[in-house]
Write an enzyme that holds these catalytic residues in place. Sequence first.
Site, PDB file in Angstrom:
ATOM      1  N   GLU A   1      16.101   5.512  65.277  1.00  0.00           N
ATOM      2  CA  GLU A   1      15.832   4.102  65.573  1.00  0.00           C
ATOM      3  C   GLU A   1      15.571   3.281  64.317  1.00  0.00           C
ATOM      4  O   GLU A   1      16.165   2.221  64.122  1.00  0.00           O
ATOM      5  CB  GLU A   1      14.637   3.959  66.522  1.00  0.00           C
ATOM      6  CG  GLU A   1      14.302   2.493  66.770  1.00  0.00           C
ATOM      7  CD  GLU A   1      13.177   2.269  67.752  1.00  0.00           C
ATOM      8  OE1 GLU A   1      13.010   1.113  68.170  1.00  0.00           O
ATOM      9  OE2 GLU A   1      12.472   3.232  68.098  1.00  0.00           O
TER      10      GLU A   1
ATOM     11  N   ASP B   1      16.413   5.861  72.898  1.00  0.00           N
ATOM     12  CA  ASP B   1      15.412   5.683  73.946  1.00  0.00           C
ATOM     13  C   ASP B   1      15.622   6.640  75.115  1.00  0.00           C
ATOM     14  O   ASP B   1      14.654   7.020  75.782  1.00  0.00           O
ATOM     15  CB  ASP B   1      15.444   4.246  74.475  1.00  0.00           C
ATOM     16  CG  ASP B   1      15.021   3.222  73.437  1.00  0.00           C
ATOM     17  OD1 ASP B   1      13.940   3.400  72.862  1.00  0.00           O
ATOM     18  OD2 ASP B   1      15.776   2.260  73.199  1.00  0.00           O
TER      19      ASP B   1
ATOM     20  N   THR C   1       6.181   1.758  70.688  1.00  0.00           N
ATOM     21  CA  THR C   1       5.415   1.320  69.510  1.00  0.00           C
ATOM     22  C   THR C   1       4.371   0.278  69.870  1.00  0.00           C
ATOM     23  O   THR C   1       3.243   0.304  69.366  1.00  0.00           O
ATOM     24  CB  THR C   1       6.363   0.780  68.419  1.00  0.00           C
ATOM     25  OG1 THR C   1       7.256   1.820  68.017  1.00  0.00           O
ATOM     26  CG2 THR C   1       5.586   0.301  67.209  1.00  0.00           C
TER      27      THR C   1
ATOM     28  N   ASP D   1      13.948   8.974  68.334  1.00  0.00           N
ATOM     29  CA  ASP D   1      13.020   7.841  68.380  1.00  0.00           C
ATOM     30  C   ASP D   1      11.656   8.384  67.965  1.00  0.00           C
ATOM     31  O   ASP D   1      11.044   9.164  68.701  1.00  0.00           O
ATOM     32  CB  ASP D   1      12.950   7.237  69.776  1.00  0.00           C
ATOM     33  CG  ASP D   1      12.242   5.886  69.787  1.00  0.00           C
ATOM     34  OD1 ASP D   1      11.486   5.610  68.833  1.00  0.00           O
ATOM     35  OD2 ASP D   1      12.427   5.117  70.747  1.00  0.00           O
TER      36      ASP D   1
ATOM     37  N   ILE E   1       8.633   6.996  67.592  1.00  0.00           N
ATOM     38  CA  ILE E   1       7.603   6.589  68.553  1.00  0.00           C
ATOM     39  C   ILE E   1       8.261   5.653  69.549  1.00  0.00           C
ATOM     40  O   ILE E   1       8.539   4.500  69.237  1.00  0.00           O
ATOM     41  CB  ILE E   1       6.409   5.872  67.882  1.00  0.00           C
ATOM     42  CG1 ILE E   1       5.711   6.762  66.856  1.00  0.00           C
ATOM     43  CG2 ILE E   1       5.402   5.432  68.961  1.00  0.00           C
ATOM     44  CD1 ILE E   1       4.510   6.101  66.176  1.00  0.00           C
ATOM     45  N   ASP E   2       8.526   6.157  70.732  1.00  0.00           N
ATOM     46  CA  ASP E   2       9.030   5.308  71.800  1.00  0.00           C
ATOM     47  C   ASP E   2       7.816   4.733  72.510  1.00  0.00           C
ATOM     48  O   ASP E   2       7.037   5.463  73.116  1.00  0.00           O
ATOM     49  CB  ASP E   2       9.887   6.134  72.765  1.00  0.00           C
ATOM     50  CG  ASP E   2      10.528   5.266  73.832  1.00  0.00           C
ATOM     51  OD1 ASP E   2      10.626   4.042  73.619  1.00  0.00           O
ATOM     52  OD2 ASP E   2      10.933   5.807  74.871  1.00  0.00           O
TER      53      ASP E   2
END
Length: 302
Positions: free
Chosen positions: A81, A236, A111, A106, A108-109
């Site tokens: 990402e 995601d 954030t 990702d 940190i999906d």
Amino acid sequence: KKAKMEKHQQPTEEELKKYLAAADEVATRTGEYIWKKWHDSYSVEVKGSSVDLVTEVDVYVEKEIMSHLSTAFPTHLFVGEESASQQPSPPGRDHPLTDNPTWIIDPIDGTTNFIHSYPQICICIALAINKQSVVGLVYNPILKEKFTAIRGQGAFLNGRKIHVDKSTSISNAIISTNIGYDRSKEGVDFILGNFTSIVNNKVRGFRMCGSCGCGLADVACGRVSGYYEWGPHSWDFAAGSLIVEEAGGVWVSPPITNKERGDDHGRHDLTGRGIVAGNEQVVKELLALLNLNWPIPPQEKK
């Protein structure tokens, strides 16, 4: 004569286990770092808009995951990402995938959840071969929930096999979604129109957890019956969609047609910018109720 393009050879069962083990190892390690930063101070930057954010933690975790996996598998490709955001894709589209083994990450999906200390966040790691996820991991380091799947071998939560729920209709189901980043009038009308359509059809409950990965994990273990969202990228949902499949569910990237896009995405398209997931009956019902004509957000047209 031009040589016919061959799809990449499918990995063996042992290779798939090795891929998941590598993803598990680095997710556990970087998850500990995220846990430590949970109540610590860190820098926050705005990406596309005031509701699209990134922290130094996202950037660090992505670099650590990529470094670990590229060392273990030097011929594999990567889509992450934070690195991908430095090379924006065309409006309404996603970064293309090849048939070669590609890690989709990702760091940190969720954030925004992380910044607000709301514990619905996850590390998402998937390996796609021939543009199809074959390994998926979704790890919430705050709640210590690790969802994993290898294609054809089932889905697991902390080592325990999981399955989607058996709701036969949205009238006895909880449906989950996320509103994304679009705050234009057209975008808000689209979001509220779909919400209204489902509520008017007497859905039992609605949830928004703020993370596509966590939302799909909730589907996989039966907490919610269905999930839909427009606008997410491959990082995601590449991992979560496989976990839903292996938990006995289905997912589609609906045919999203738009004059400005000039294309029509099909069923299992990791670059489709939309997902509807759940058990088969609920997904069928959602597709009949939802407006599929997603308007491209203004910030993507710049």
